[in-house]
Scaffold this motif. Structure first.
Motif, PDB file in Angstrom:
ATOM      1  N   ILE B 149       0.847  -1.205   0.000  1.00  0.00           N
ATOM      2  CA  ILE B 149       0.000   0.000   0.000  1.00  0.00           C
ATOM      3  C   ILE B 149       0.878   1.249   0.000  1.00  0.00           C
ATOM      4  O   ILE B 149       0.691   2.160  -0.818  1.00  0.00           O
ATOM      5  CB  ILE B 149      -0.942   0.005   1.222  1.00  0.00           C
ATOM      6  CG1 ILE B 149      -2.016  -1.075   1.065  1.00  0.00           C
ATOM      7  CG2 ILE B 149      -1.601   1.371   1.387  1.00  0.00           C
ATOM      8  CD1 ILE B 149      -2.946  -1.194   2.247  1.00  0.00           C
ATOM      9  N   GLY B 152       2.871   1.817  -3.068  1.00  0.00           N
ATOM     10  CA  GLY B 152       1.981   2.391  -4.076  1.00  0.00           C
ATOM     11  C   GLY B 152       1.804   3.885  -3.865  1.00  0.00           C
ATOM     12  O   GLY B 152       1.839   4.667  -4.821  1.00  0.00           O
ATOM     13  N   TYR B 153       1.658   4.271  -2.594  1.00  0.00           N
ATOM     14  CA  TYR B 153       1.539   5.694  -2.257  1.00  0.00           C
ATOM     15  C   TYR B 153       2.762   6.458  -2.748  1.00  0.00           C
ATOM     16  O   TYR B 153       2.651   7.493  -3.413  1.00  0.00           O
ATOM     17  CB  TYR B 153       1.374   5.832  -0.748  1.00  0.00           C
ATOM     18  CG  TYR B 153       1.452   7.251  -0.242  1.00  0.00           C
ATOM     19  CD1 TYR B 153       0.317   8.047  -0.177  1.00  0.00           C
ATOM     20  CD2 TYR B 153       2.665   7.808   0.163  1.00  0.00           C
ATOM     21  CE1 TYR B 153       0.385   9.348   0.280  1.00  0.00           C
ATOM     22  CE2 TYR B 153       2.745   9.102   0.615  1.00  0.00           C
ATOM     23  CZ  TYR B 153       1.611   9.869   0.676  1.00  0.00           C
ATOM     24  OH  TYR B 153       1.682  11.161   1.117  1.00  0.00           O
ATOM     25  N   LEU B 155       4.918   5.559  -4.985  1.00  0.00           N
ATOM     26  CA  LEU B 155       5.001   5.503  -6.446  1.00  0.00           C
ATOM     27  C   LEU B 155       4.089   6.566  -7.058  1.00  0.00           C
ATOM     28  O   LEU B 155       4.500   7.330  -7.937  1.00  0.00           O
ATOM     29  CB  LEU B 155       4.581   4.115  -6.919  1.00  0.00           C
ATOM     30  CG  LEU B 155       4.837   3.778  -8.381  1.00  0.00           C
ATOM     31  CD1 LEU B 155       6.316   3.775  -8.658  1.00  0.00           C
ATOM     32  CD2 LEU B 155       4.238   2.427  -8.734  1.00  0.00           C
ATOM     33  N   ALA B 156       2.855   6.644  -6.548  1.00  0.00           N
ATOM     34  CA  ALA B 156       1.899   7.635  -7.061  1.00  0.00           C
ATOM     35  C   ALA B 156       2.441   9.043  -6.863  1.00  0.00           C
ATOM     36  O   ALA B 156       2.302   9.915  -7.732  1.00  0.00           O
ATOM     37  CB  ALA B 156       0.554   7.488  -6.357  1.00  0.00           C
ATOM     38  N   SER B 158       5.643   9.914  -6.501  1.00  0.00           N
ATOM     39  CA  SER B 158       6.883  10.209  -7.233  1.00  0.00           C
ATOM     40  C   SER B 158       6.624  10.301  -8.729  1.00  0.00           C
ATOM     41  O   SER B 158       7.434  10.868  -9.454  1.00  0.00           O
ATOM     42  CB  SER B 158       7.948   9.152  -6.943  1.00  0.00           C
ATOM     43  OG  SER B 158       7.513   7.901  -7.413  1.00  0.00           O
ATOM     44  N   PHE B 174      -5.818   8.457  -0.788  1.00  0.00           N
ATOM     45  CA  PHE B 174      -5.357   7.068  -0.856  1.00  0.00           C
ATOM     46  C   PHE B 174      -4.736   6.636   0.472  1.00  0.00           C
ATOM     47  O   PHE B 174      -5.001   5.530   0.960  1.00  0.00           O
ATOM     48  CB  PHE B 174      -4.355   6.904  -2.000  1.00  0.00           C
ATOM     49  CG  PHE B 174      -3.787   5.526  -2.089  1.00  0.00           C
ATOM     50  CD1 PHE B 174      -4.564   4.483  -2.580  1.00  0.00           C
ATOM     51  CD2 PHE B 174      -2.498   5.258  -1.664  1.00  0.00           C
ATOM     52  CE1 PHE B 174      -4.052   3.193  -2.644  1.00  0.00           C
ATOM     53  CE2 PHE B 174      -1.987   3.978  -1.731  1.00  0.00           C
ATOM     54  CZ  PHE B 174      -2.759   2.954  -2.216  1.00  0.00           C
TER      55      PHE B 174
END
Lengths: 218, 268
Positions: B149, B152-153, B155-156, B158, B174
Motif C-alpha cells: 500500500i 503504491g503511495y 510511487l503515485a 513520485s 489514498f
C-alpha cells in the motif's frame, strides 16, 4: 434530485457511446478465463477448487480496466470543470459514475460466468453465485472508481491503478473467493465470509463516497 | 474545507492548551539537529550491546532469537510512521497546506523502510525456526500488504510533481483509505490463517512471558528505533521541503527569464 438524475443520464449515455472502452475489458476477461483454463488444465486435472480464485482475479483486473478511465472523457472535454461549478452534489457525480461502471461490469461478469460454466463444466449461473458476485462488484467498483480520479495528472497511470487498488482490495479478494468457494461446496475454513464481504463493501462504498468530494475539489 | 480560527471544532481552551504544549516542545524541536544524531547513535549502540551481550540466550530458539530486539521495534516504528502519514494526510485535505504533504511523503518513506526491515528480519528468524523464509501467515501477509500500500503511495507521489496540489490531495485520500483498511486486512487474513507467535509483551503484568533482562533490552531497542525514526523523518521532511522550495524557485527563475526575453525584444 433532477440534477442528479441528469448526471446519471449523462453517465448511462456515455456508457453506451463509449462502449468500446468497457467492451475491451470484457474481451480481456474472456481471454483471461480462457488462458487460466488452458494453463491450469496443463498443471492439474482437478481445476474446480481453483475456480473461485480464477474468477475473482479476472473480475478485479477487468474492473480496474473498465473503471480506470472513469472521468477521463469528462476531464478531456472540460465537462468535469463545468460539473464542478454546476449545482450538483459531488457525491451524486460519484454515485452516478459508480452505477454506470457497475452496469458494465455486471454484464462482463455474467458473460465470464457463462464462459466459465462451459470451460470448467460447473453450473455457475446460480442465484447465490450471482448475488455474491454483485455484492463483491459493488465493493471493488466503488473503490476503483474513486482511485481512477487520478486522471491524466500522473505519468504511467495504467500501471499505477492496479498497484494502488489491489493491496486495498485484499480483504475483498479473500472474502469473495472463500464465499464463492462456499457456494461451490468447496472447504472455506468456516469464517463468515459473506459477512466480511458485505462489511467491506459497505465501508468501501461509504468511505469512497465521503472522500470523493475531497479529490474532486479544485 | 479549512476551518476558520476559533471554529467550533477548535475551542479556545483547547487551542491555548495546544499553544502551551507547543511552547514546551518547541525548544526540543528547534534543537533536533543537534540532539537526534548523538542520542540515536548512543541508543542504537546500547541496543546492539544489549541484544548481543546482555540479553540471555533464549532456551528454545537459541541465538537467532536476538533478532527480536530489532524486529519488534521496527514493526512498531513502521506503524508509528504510517500513523504520521495518516494524520498528515488528513491535514493536507483539511488545511490544504503542502507542508503536510512533505511530512506525509517523508513518513511514508520511513515507514516503508521499517516495514521492509521487519519483513527481512522476520524472514531471517523464520528460516531456522519455521524452516521457511516465507509463509502465508496472517501477520506476514498483512505486513506485506502494508508494504505494498505505502509503496503504491510513494510511487503515485513520485510519478506526479511534488508541487502538484491535486496529486497531493489524491495521494492523501489514498493514504487515508489505506490506513483505515489496515484493521480490515488484519482481520480478514487472521480468519484466513495464522502461524505467527502471539504478541508477548502486551500480556498482563501478572503472567509476564518475557524475563526482565529481555524486556529491558527490548525497551532500549524501542527507544533506539523510535529516535532513529524521528531523525530519519526530520531529515526526509527537510529534504522534501527543500525540494519543493527549489522547484518553486526554478519556476520563478523561468518566469523571470521569460519576462526578461520579452522585455528585451520590446526594447530592440
Amino acid at each position: 434530485m433532477s440534477a442528479a438524475a441528469a448526471v446519471l443520464g449523462k453517465d448511462l449515455r456515455l456508457l453506451w457511446r463509449q462502449r468500446a472502452g468497457w467492451l475491451s475489458a470484457a474481451v480481456f476477461a474472456a481471454i483471461s478465463v480462457l488462458t487460466y483454463s488452458f494453463a491450469l488444465d496443463l498443471a492439474t486435472g482437478e481445476v474446480r477448487p481453483l475456480l473461485p480464485g480464477v474468477l475473482w482475479v479476472t473480475f478485479l483486473f477487468a474492473g480496474i480496466i473498465a473503471s480506470g478511465r472513469s472521468f477521463a472523457a469528462e476531464v478531456e472535454q472540460g465537462t468535469f470543470d463545468a460539473l464542478m461549478v454546476a449545482p450538483v452534489s459531488r457525491t451524486a457525480l460519484y454515485v452516478a459514475k459508480v452505477v454506470s461502471n457497475l452496469l458494465a461490469l455486471l454484464l462482463i461478469e455474467l458473460a465470464v460466468l457463462l464462459l466459465a460454466t462451459i470451460l470448467f463444466n460447473t453450473a455457475l449461473l446460480t442465484p447465490e453465485l450471482i448475488a455474491i458476485m454483485a455484492l463483491g462488484t459493488v465493493g471493488y467498483v466503488s473503490l476503483t472508481t474513486l482511485l481512477s480520479t487520478l486522471g491524466s495528472r500522473v505519468r504511467s497511470r495504467e500501471v499505477l491503478m492496479p498497484v494502488l487498488a489491489l493491496p486495498l482490495l485484499v480483504p475483498l479478494l479473500i472474502a469473495a473467493v472463500r464465499a464463492t468457494g462456499g457456494a461451490l461446496d468447496l472447504p472455506t475454513g468456516g469464517s463468515p465470509w459473506l459477512l466480511l464481504l458485505a462489511a467491506f463493501t459497505v465501508w468501501s462504498a461509504v468511505g469512497s463516497a465521503l472522500l470523493f468530494p475531497m479529490v474532486a475539489e479544485q | 474545507m479549512s476551518a476558520a480560527p476559533g471554529s467550533p471544532l477548535q475551542p479556545g481552551g483547547a487551542r491555548r492548551a495546544a499553544a502551551g504544549l507547543w511552547a514546551l516542545v518547541r525548544p526540543v524541536y528547534d534543537a533536533r539537529w543537534t540532539l537526534l544524531p548523538p542520542l540515536t547513535g548512543a541508543a542504537m549502540l546500547a541496543m546492539l550491546v544489549g541484544a548481543v551481550v546482555v540479553a540471555p540466550r533464549e532456551a528454545i530458539e537459541g541465538e537467532v532469537q536476538r533478532i527480536f530486539y530489532i524486529h519488534v521495534p521496527s514493526a512498531i516504528a513502521a506503524y508509528l510512521a504510517f500513523f504520521v502519514v495518516f494524520v498528515a494526510s488528513i491535514l493536507v485535505l483539511w488545511r490544504g497546506d503542502m507542508r503536510f504533504d512533505a511530512v506525509a511523503r517523508a513518513a511514508a518513506t520511513v515507514g516503508v523502510l521499517f516495514t521492509a526491515l521487519t519483513l527481512a528480519t522476520g524472514a531471517i528468524w523464520g528460516k531456522p525456526i519455521w524452516g521457511t523464509w516465507w509463509a502465508w501467515d496472517a501477520r506476514l501477509t498483512s505486513t506485506l500488504v502494508l508494504l505494498l500500500i505505502y509503496s503504491g503511495y510513494l510511487l503515485a507521489r513520485s510519478l506526479s510533481d511534488s508541487t502538484d496540489v491535486r496529486a497531493a490531495r489524491y495521494a492523501a485520500v489514498f493514504a487515508i483509505i489505506g490506513f483505515v483498511d489496515i484493521p480490515i486486512i488484519n482481520m480478514s487474513v487472521r480468519w484466513w490463517r495464522t502461524l505467527h507467535p502471539d504478541p508477548i509483551v502486551t500480556t498482563l503484568p501478572g503472567n509476564q512471558a518475557l524475563p526482565d533482562s529481555m524486556l529491558l533490552v527490548l525497551m532500549i531497542g524501542m527507544a533506539a528505533v523510535t529516535l532513529l525514526t524521528l531523525w530519519l523523518l526530520s531529515l526526509r521532511a527537510e529534504t522534501e521541503r527543500i525540494g519543493v522550495e527549489a522547484e518553486e524557485l526554478r519556476a520563478q527563475v523561468d518566469r523571470l527569464e521569460a519576462d526578461g526575453t520579452r522585455a528585451g525584444r520590446g526594447v530592440a
